[in-house]
Design a protein around this motif. Structure first.
Motif, short mmCIF file in Angstrom:
data_model
loop_
_atom_site.label_atom_id
_atom_site.label_comp_id
_atom_site.label_asym_id
_atom_site.label_seq_id
_atom_site.Cartn_x
_atom_site.Cartn_y
_atom_site.Cartn_z
N SER A 11 0.86 -1.19 0.00
CA SER A 11 0.00 0.00 0.00
C SER A 11 0.88 1.23 0.00
N ARG A 13 -0.44 4.21 0.53
CA ARG A 13 -1.19 5.20 1.30
C ARG A 13 -0.29 5.83 2.37
N SER A 16 -0.66 4.28 5.67
CA SER A 16 -0.80 2.82 5.51
C SER A 16 -0.26 2.04 6.71
N LEU A 17 -1.07 1.09 7.17
CA LEU A 17 -0.62 0.19 8.24
C LEU A 17 0.52 -0.69 7.73
N ASN A 18 0.44 -1.08 6.48
CA ASN A 18 1.48 -1.95 5.93
C ASN A 18 2.79 -1.21 5.72
N PRO A 80 -1.52 -5.40 2.33
CA PRO A 80 -2.92 -5.41 2.74
C PRO A 80 -3.66 -6.53 2.02
N GLU A 81 -4.87 -6.79 2.48
CA GLU A 81 -5.74 -7.76 1.80
C GLU A 81 -6.91 -6.97 1.20
N TYR A 82 -7.12 -7.13 -0.09
CA TYR A 82 -8.27 -6.50 -0.74
C TYR A 82 -9.20 -7.61 -1.21
N ASN A 83 -10.36 -7.71 -0.59
CA ASN A 83 -11.33 -8.74 -0.97
C ASN A 83 -10.68 -10.12 -1.05
N ALA A 84 -9.97 -10.41 0.02
CA ALA A 84 -9.31 -11.72 0.17
C ALA A 84 -8.22 -11.96 -0.85
N SER A 124 -3.88 -5.82 8.77
CA SER A 124 -5.24 -5.38 8.51
C SER A 124 -5.92 -5.03 9.83
N PRO A 125 -6.85 -4.09 9.80
CA PRO A 125 -7.62 -3.84 11.02
C PRO A 125 -8.51 -5.03 11.38
N GLY A 126 -8.75 -5.91 10.45
CA GLY A 126 -9.62 -7.07 10.67
C GLY A 126 -8.95 -8.12 11.56
N GLY A 130 -5.44 -10.08 7.28
CA GLY A 130 -5.10 -10.16 5.85
C GLY A 130 -4.53 -11.51 5.46
N ARG A 132 -5.69 -14.16 4.24
CA ARG A 132 -6.08 -14.77 2.96
C ARG A 132 -5.26 -14.21 1.80
C1 LIG Z 1 -10.93 -2.55 -1.87
C2 LIG Z 1 -10.68 -2.97 -0.45
C3 LIG Z 1 -10.91 -4.27 -0.07
C4 LIG Z 1 -10.63 -4.69 1.24
N1 LIG Z 1 -10.79 -6.00 1.56
C5 LIG Z 1 -10.35 -6.44 2.78
C6 LIG Z 1 -10.33 -7.84 3.07
O1 LIG Z 1 -10.67 -8.69 2.27
N2 LIG Z 1 -9.85 -8.21 4.29
C7 LIG Z 1 -9.41 -7.29 5.22
O2 LIG Z 1 -8.97 -7.70 6.30
N3 LIG Z 1 -9.43 -5.97 4.97
C8 LIG Z 1 -9.89 -5.52 3.77
N4 LIG Z 1 -9.87 -4.18 3.47
C9 LIG Z 1 -9.48 -3.23 4.53
C10 LIG Z 1 -7.98 -3.06 4.57
O3 LIG Z 1 -7.40 -4.11 5.32
C11 LIG Z 1 -7.64 -1.71 5.22
O4 LIG Z 1 -8.15 -0.65 4.44
C12 LIG Z 1 -6.14 -1.56 5.42
O5 LIG Z 1 -5.90 -0.46 6.27
C13 LIG Z 1 -5.44 -1.35 4.09
O6 LIG Z 1 -4.04 -1.44 4.27
P1 LIG Z 1 -3.13 -0.15 4.46
O7 LIG Z 1 -3.50 0.47 5.80
O8 LIG Z 1 -1.73 -0.68 4.47
O9 LIG Z 1 -3.39 0.81 3.33
C14 LIG Z 1 -10.16 -3.74 2.19
C15 LIG Z 1 -9.96 -2.42 1.79
C16 LIG Z 1 -10.19 -2.04 0.50
C17 LIG Z 1 -9.90 -0.60 0.10
#
Ligand SMILES: Cc1cc2nc3c(=O)[nH]c(=O)nc-3n(C[C@H](O)[C@H](O)[C@H](O)COP(=O)(O)O)c2cc1C
Length: 197
Positions: A11, A13, A16-18, A80-84, A124-126, A130, A132
Protein backbone atom coordinates in the motif's frame (compact mmCIF):
# COMPACT_ATOMS: atom_id res chain seq x y z
CA UNK A 1 28.84 -10.44 1.86
CA UNK A 2 26.09 -8.34 3.38
CA UNK A 3 22.63 -9.59 2.46
CA UNK A 4 20.70 -6.88 0.59
CA UNK A 5 16.97 -6.88 1.23
CA UNK A 6 14.37 -4.86 -0.65
CA UNK A 7 11.38 -4.02 1.56
CA UNK A 8 8.02 -3.29 -0.02
CA UNK A 9 4.60 -2.26 1.28
CA UNK A 10 1.59 -3.36 -0.74
CA UNK A 11 0.00 0.00 0.00
CA UNK A 12 1.31 3.43 -0.94
CA UNK A 13 -1.19 5.20 1.30
CA UNK A 14 0.43 7.85 3.51
CA UNK A 15 -1.07 6.42 6.71
CA UNK A 16 -0.80 2.82 5.51
CA UNK A 17 -0.62 0.19 8.24
CA UNK A 18 1.48 -1.95 5.93
CA UNK A 19 3.94 0.85 5.37
CA UNK A 20 4.38 0.99 9.14
CA UNK A 21 4.65 -2.79 9.44
CA UNK A 22 7.17 -2.84 6.59
CA UNK A 23 9.17 -0.17 8.46
CA UNK A 24 9.22 -2.40 11.57
CA UNK A 25 10.46 -5.27 9.38
CA UNK A 26 13.13 -3.03 7.83
CA UNK A 27 14.44 -2.14 11.30
CA UNK A 28 14.65 -5.79 12.27
CA UNK A 29 16.31 -6.85 9.03
CA UNK A 30 18.89 -4.09 9.54
CA UNK A 31 19.38 -5.15 13.16
CA UNK A 32 20.04 -8.66 11.81
CA UNK A 33 22.86 -7.32 9.66
CA UNK A 34 21.09 -6.84 6.30
CA UNK A 35 21.45 -3.78 4.07
CA UNK A 36 17.88 -2.61 3.56
CA UNK A 37 16.24 -0.51 0.86
CA UNK A 38 12.56 0.40 1.04
CA UNK A 39 10.62 0.85 -2.19
CA UNK A 40 9.22 4.37 -2.54
CA UNK A 41 6.15 3.82 -4.72
CA UNK A 42 5.68 7.57 -5.10
CA UNK A 43 9.02 7.80 -6.89
CA UNK A 44 8.16 5.07 -9.41
CA UNK A 45 6.21 5.76 -12.59
CA UNK A 46 4.03 2.62 -12.70
CA UNK A 47 0.68 3.27 -14.40
CA UNK A 48 -1.91 0.51 -14.53
CA UNK A 49 -0.60 -2.04 -17.03
CA UNK A 50 -1.97 -1.49 -20.52
CA UNK A 51 -0.62 -3.08 -23.69
CA UNK A 52 -0.84 0.17 -25.60
CA UNK A 53 1.32 1.89 -22.97
CA UNK A 54 3.82 -0.94 -23.22
CA UNK A 55 3.88 -0.63 -27.00
CA UNK A 56 4.62 3.08 -26.63
CA UNK A 57 7.58 2.34 -24.32
CA UNK A 58 7.97 0.87 -20.85
CA UNK A 59 7.31 3.29 -17.98
CA UNK A 60 10.48 4.35 -16.19
CA UNK A 61 9.16 2.75 -12.99
CA UNK A 62 9.21 -0.72 -14.56
CA UNK A 63 12.90 -0.34 -15.42
CA UNK A 64 13.69 1.17 -12.01
CA UNK A 65 11.93 -1.64 -10.16
CA UNK A 66 13.70 -4.27 -12.29
CA UNK A 67 16.99 -2.59 -11.33
CA UNK A 68 16.08 -2.55 -7.63
CA UNK A 69 15.20 -6.25 -7.77
CA UNK A 70 18.44 -7.03 -9.62
CA UNK A 71 20.47 -5.17 -7.00
CA UNK A 72 19.01 -7.04 -4.00
CA UNK A 73 19.30 -10.61 -2.75
CA UNK A 74 15.91 -10.86 -1.08
CA UNK A 75 12.51 -9.24 -0.85
CA UNK A 76 10.30 -8.57 2.17
CA UNK A 77 6.66 -7.62 1.55
CA UNK A 78 3.98 -6.35 3.91
CA UNK A 79 0.65 -6.49 2.13
CA UNK A 80 -2.92 -5.41 2.74
CA UNK A 81 -5.74 -7.76 1.80
CA UNK A 82 -8.27 -6.50 -0.74
CA UNK A 83 -11.33 -8.74 -0.97
CA UNK A 84 -9.31 -11.72 0.17
CA UNK A 85 -6.78 -11.07 -2.55
CA UNK A 86 -3.52 -9.30 -3.36
CA UNK A 87 -3.84 -5.52 -3.84
CA UNK A 88 -3.51 -4.31 -7.43
CA UNK A 89 -0.44 -2.23 -6.57
CA UNK A 90 1.65 -5.37 -6.15
CA UNK A 91 0.15 -7.32 -9.05
CA UNK A 92 0.62 -4.34 -11.37
CA UNK A 93 4.21 -3.72 -10.26
CA UNK A 94 5.27 -7.31 -10.90
CA UNK A 95 3.28 -7.49 -14.14
CA UNK A 96 5.35 -4.57 -15.41
CA UNK A 97 8.60 -6.14 -14.19
CA UNK A 98 7.69 -9.35 -16.03
CA UNK A 99 7.53 -7.35 -19.29
CA UNK A 100 10.99 -5.74 -19.04
CA UNK A 101 13.35 -7.27 -21.60
CA UNK A 102 17.07 -7.80 -21.00
CA UNK A 103 18.52 -4.30 -21.33
CA UNK A 104 20.92 -1.81 -19.74
CA UNK A 105 23.25 -4.69 -18.84
CA UNK A 106 20.53 -6.33 -16.73
CA UNK A 107 18.60 -9.56 -17.36
CA UNK A 108 14.94 -9.85 -18.30
CA UNK A 109 12.59 -8.83 -15.48
CA UNK A 110 11.66 -12.30 -14.30
CA UNK A 111 15.30 -13.38 -14.38
CA UNK A 112 15.98 -10.74 -11.72
CA UNK A 113 13.49 -12.36 -9.35
CA UNK A 114 14.14 -16.04 -10.13
CA UNK A 115 15.32 -17.95 -7.07
CA UNK A 116 15.62 -14.92 -4.80
CA UNK A 117 14.27 -15.22 -1.29
CA UNK A 118 11.04 -13.52 -0.23
CA UNK A 119 9.28 -13.13 3.11
CA UNK A 120 5.62 -12.15 3.39
CA UNK A 121 3.60 -10.50 6.14
CA UNK A 122 0.27 -8.73 6.10
CA UNK A 123 -1.56 -6.20 8.26
CA UNK A 124 -5.24 -5.38 8.51
CA UNK A 125 -7.62 -3.84 11.02
CA UNK A 126 -9.62 -7.07 10.67
CA UNK A 127 -9.20 -10.06 13.01
CA UNK A 128 -7.46 -12.27 10.42
CA UNK A 129 -4.86 -9.65 9.61
CA UNK A 130 -5.10 -10.16 5.85
CA UNK A 131 -4.15 -13.83 6.11
CA UNK A 132 -6.08 -14.77 2.96
CA UNK A 133 -4.01 -12.40 0.84
CA UNK A 134 -0.84 -14.18 1.94
CA UNK A 135 -1.83 -17.44 0.25
CA UNK A 136 -2.67 -15.64 -2.98
CA UNK A 137 0.53 -13.56 -2.84
CA UNK A 138 2.61 -16.66 -2.11
CA UNK A 139 1.23 -18.34 -5.23
CA UNK A 140 1.78 -15.26 -7.39
CA UNK A 141 5.29 -14.36 -6.21
CA UNK A 142 6.39 -17.97 -5.86
CA UNK A 143 4.94 -20.07 -8.65
CA UNK A 144 4.61 -17.25 -11.19
CA UNK A 145 7.22 -14.62 -10.45
CA UNK A 146 9.77 -17.25 -9.40
CA UNK A 147 10.75 -16.01 -5.95
CA UNK A 148 11.63 -18.54 -3.27
CA UNK A 149 9.01 -17.60 -0.66
CA UNK A 150 9.98 -18.81 2.82
CA UNK A 151 7.33 -21.02 4.50
CA UNK A 152 7.01 -18.68 7.50
CA UNK A 153 4.54 -15.81 7.20
CA UNK A 154 2.64 -13.62 9.64
CA UNK A 155 -0.70 -11.79 9.51
CA UNK A 156 -1.10 -8.93 11.98
CA UNK A 157 -4.75 -8.59 12.98
CA UNK A 158 -6.24 -5.45 14.56
CA UNK A 159 -3.27 -3.69 13.09
CA UNK A 160 -4.87 -0.28 13.57
CA UNK A 161 -4.39 -0.81 17.32
CA UNK A 162 -1.05 -2.64 17.18
CA UNK A 163 0.48 0.01 14.90
CA UNK A 164 -1.20 3.10 16.37
CA UNK A 165 1.10 6.00 17.23
CA UNK A 166 2.99 5.14 20.39
CA UNK A 167 1.79 1.51 20.45
CA UNK A 168 4.19 -1.42 20.52
CA UNK A 169 3.75 -4.96 19.26
CA UNK A 170 2.86 -7.46 21.97
CA UNK A 171 5.09 -10.50 22.50
CA UNK A 172 3.11 -12.74 20.13
CA UNK A 173 3.04 -10.15 17.33
CA UNK A 174 6.70 -9.40 17.86
CA UNK A 175 7.63 -13.07 17.60
CA UNK A 176 5.46 -13.52 14.49
CA UNK A 177 7.24 -10.75 12.60
CA UNK A 178 10.67 -11.80 13.85
CA UNK A 179 10.10 -15.39 12.67
CA UNK A 180 9.65 -14.20 9.09
CA UNK A 181 12.58 -11.77 9.32
CA UNK A 182 14.84 -14.55 10.65
CA UNK A 183 13.72 -16.96 7.91
CA UNK A 184 14.57 -14.43 5.20
CA UNK A 185 17.99 -13.69 6.73
CA UNK A 186 18.77 -17.38 7.27
CA UNK A 187 17.61 -18.55 3.83
CA UNK A 188 19.12 -15.58 2.00
CA UNK A 189 22.49 -16.20 3.63
CA UNK A 190 22.33 -19.93 2.95
CA UNK A 191 21.80 -19.20 -0.74
CA UNK A 192 24.63 -16.68 -0.75
CA UNK A 193 26.91 -19.30 0.79
CA UNK A 194 25.80 -21.93 -1.74
CA UNK A 195 26.63 -19.52 -4.58
CA UNK A 196 30.00 -18.81 -2.99
CA UNK A 197 29.12 -15.12 -2.67
C1 LIG B 1 -10.93 -2.55 -1.87
C2 LIG B 1 -10.68 -2.97 -0.45
C3 LIG B 1 -10.91 -4.27 -0.07
C4 LIG B 1 -10.63 -4.69 1.24
N1 LIG B 1 -10.79 -6.00 1.56
C5 LIG B 1 -10.35 -6.44 2.78
C6 LIG B 1 -10.33 -7.84 3.07
O1 LIG B 1 -10.67 -8.69 2.27
N2 LIG B 1 -9.85 -8.21 4.29
C7 LIG B 1 -9.41 -7.29 5.22
O2 LIG B 1 -8.97 -7.70 6.30
N3 LIG B 1 -9.43 -5.97 4.97
C8 LIG B 1 -9.89 -5.52 3.77
N4 LIG B 1 -9.87 -4.18 3.47
C9 LIG B 1 -9.48 -3.23 4.53
C10 LIG B 1 -7.98 -3.06 4.57
O3 LIG B 1 -7.40 -4.11 5.32
C11 LIG B 1 -7.64 -1.71 5.22
O4 LIG B 1 -8.15 -0.65 4.44
C12 LIG B 1 -6.14 -1.56 5.42
O5 LIG B 1 -5.90 -0.46 6.27
C13 LIG B 1 -5.44 -1.35 4.09
O6 LIG B 1 -4.04 -1.44 4.27
P1 LIG B 1 -3.13 -0.15 4.46
O7 LIG B 1 -3.50 0.47 5.80
O8 LIG B 1 -1.73 -0.68 4.47
O9 LIG B 1 -3.39 0.81 3.33
C14 LIG B 1 -10.16 -3.74 2.19
C15 LIG B 1 -9.96 -2.42 1.79
C16 LIG B 1 -10.19 -2.04 0.50
C17 LIG B 1 -9.90 -0.60 0.10
Amino acid sequence: MTLKVLVMSGSARRASLNRRFAAFAAERLAAGGAAVTTVDWGALDLPLYHGDLEAAGLPTGALALRRLLAEHDALFVSTPEYNAFVPPLLVNAFDWVSRVPASDGLPQGLATTAGKVAGLVSASPGPLGGLRSLGALRGFLGATIGLLVVPEHYALGQADKALADGATLDARQDAGLQRVVDAVLRTGRALQAARGA
